[in-house]
Motif scaffolding. Structure first.
Motif: not given
Length: 475
Positions: A196-198, A225-228, A246-253, A335-345
């Motif tokens: 699921f992408l939220v 997965l969650i967007t910014d 817990k366990g969610v993956l996030g994408i943010r600038p 514009q954004q060229s780099t994103f970080e992927v994080f894991n919610m614990i």
């Protein structure tokens, strides 16, 4: 303040009762104070006039009208998606020639989008889906212009990557809890996909995850997965909800660490520098009144900002290094060229990797080397929902029932071994070996059960054709 300084009134329309709105309003006030403390020679001074949108169309419209007609602001800053669908507000904005600086996407030409381009964000998400070989995904988005805005990017980019967008679930930002729960139940019962992408703002998104946790959807084999839209505002989510994510993956600038970020000193550099350029050109900061009448409160009675169009152009042309790195607008979009992927614990947000436009996914910035520590070689260790370290397969399918014939004497292709106590059936022989070897080669686990076409005496209960009819009869 020296007499030569010009005051420039700026409107702010936020839901001041929400955690994000209150925080944004406070941060902007702090940033202005910090900026002018460091740039006392500037001849312009920004003054904020905050209004509460109260999360309603009526209050939002009233706030905009008040700021344009009574305060005569030269720009309006907002994160409220209610503005985007409000044709009356759009007409006011176009008539007054006042730029709107928005935290969410819109189609208006007067809006400046300080959120990142959704195309890059979706590409980063697509790279994560590819890394784990998830070929199907369900999009859950809020039913606003912000939520809908991701759809064309998701369809096009996922299609290019060979990822199928199997379903889109739109949830109103005014939905009651029972309505959200009903939508989640539909996803559980009708969809086999468990990825699921939220794409939601934090106010509705936090409620979604709270109810998903209650529905048992934050357990093993689920992927979230969650967007910014949420990733940038997790500080505004209460601790109970965060614990359930817990366990969610996030994408943010990705925001590089810097002294400026710590000292909070350049938050408003783009706007203040743009205004300083305009001031030096001696452009009036008053409104030009047009068709003014006592009784009218509509568009025809609205003054026109003489500074607004120039301010809009200057912000469009701004190229600076601010708190979040490089600030540059292309077609009115940051514009954004780099994103970080994080894991919610729990309350921690562990960065497990990065996505860059030119390098794709990597465990560390500036590196594309693969690690041999895990199957997910481009990202660091991830804890999935249900405290699992095993990569979810991405969908939920029932145990496969595999029909097999009962051979009469010739067992080189199929031979049945049945435990008289457990009733468990094992199958050997060439055909069974090929089937089992195929399952072993898959990247995910498939549960199966052998079902021989056998009578009570352990002999064949029919022909091979009759075995095939068991498929049609859903046996």
């Amino acid at each position: 303040m020296p007499e030569s300084n010009l005051s420039v009134d700026i409107g702010v329309v936020l839901d001041l009762n929400s955690p994000f709105g209150a925080m944004a309003n406070m941060c902007m006030s702090m940033a202005i104070s910090d900026f002018y403390a460091a740039h006392s020679n500037y001849q312009t001074r920004l003054f904020l006039h905050s209004r509460d949108s109260a999360g309603s169309v009526v209050a939002t419209t009233s706030a905009v009208v008040d700021l344009l007609k009574n305060v005569e602001v030269h720009a309006i800053i907002t994160s409220d998606h209610l503005l985007n669908a409000n044709k009356y507000v759009m007409a006011l904005e176009e008539k007054a020639q006042v730029p709107f600086i928005s935290f969410s996407p819109t189609q208006s030409t007067q809006f400046i989008h300080t959120t990142q381009n959704l195309s890059s964000s979706v590409k980063a998400i697509g790279a994560v889906l590819q890394e784990f070989k998830w070929r199907e995904v369900v999009l859950i988005h809020e039913d606003t212009s912000y939520g809908i805005g991701i759809i064309p990017y998701a369809i096009d980019i996922f299609q290019e990557l060979g990822i199928r967008l199997v379903h889109m679930s739109a949830i109103s930002s005014f939905a009651e809890d029972f309505e959200i729960s009903k939508a989640l139940k539909t996803l559980i019962t009708l969809m086999q996909t468990r990825v699921f992408l939220v794409h939601m703002t934090v106010s509705i998104g936090s409620r979604l995850f709270e109810l998903a946790d209650k529905a048992g959807m934050m357990s093993k084999e689920y992927v979230w997965l969650i967007t910014d839209g949420m990733s940038n505002s997790l500080d505004a989510v209460d601790l109970t909800t965060v614990e359930g994510m817990k366990g969610v993956l996030g994408i943010r600038p990705y925001v590089p660490k810097s002294k400026d970020l710590e000292s909070f000193g350049k938050r408003w550099t783009s706007s203040t520098m743009a205004l300083e350029k305009i001031r030096l050109l001696n452009i009036s900061t008053t409104f030009l009144q047009v068709n003014n009448t006592e009784s009218s409160i509509g568009v025809e009675n609205l003054g026109v900002s003489q500074i607004g169009p120039r301010l809009l152009n200057e912000i469009f042309d701004a190229k600076i290094t601010g708190l979040s790195g490089e600030f540059e607008l292309v077609n009115g979009q940051l514009q954004q060229s780099t994103f970080e992927v994080f894991n919610m614990i729990g309350q921690e947000q562990n960065v497990v990797g990065y996505w860059a436009q030119d390098k794709g996914l990597s465990r560390n910035l500036g590196s594309t080397k693969r690690s041999t520590l895990s199957n997910s070689s481009k990202l660091k260790k991830i804890i999935w929902p249900g405290h699992s370290i095993k990569i979810p397969k991405g969908w939920d399918i029932p145990k496969l029932k595999v029909g097999i014939p009962v051979p009469e004497g010739f067992t080189q292709f199929v031979e049945i071994q049945r435990n008289p106590y457990t009733k468990e059936t094992k199958c050997t022989g060439f055909s069974c070996d090929v089937f089992l070897a195929t399952l072993e080669a898959l990247d995910f686990e498939v549960l199966y059960e052998f079902v021989p076409l056998m009578n009570a005496e352990g002999r064949s209960a029919g022909t091979y054709d009759e075995l095939l009819y068991q498929i049609e009869d859903k046996v």
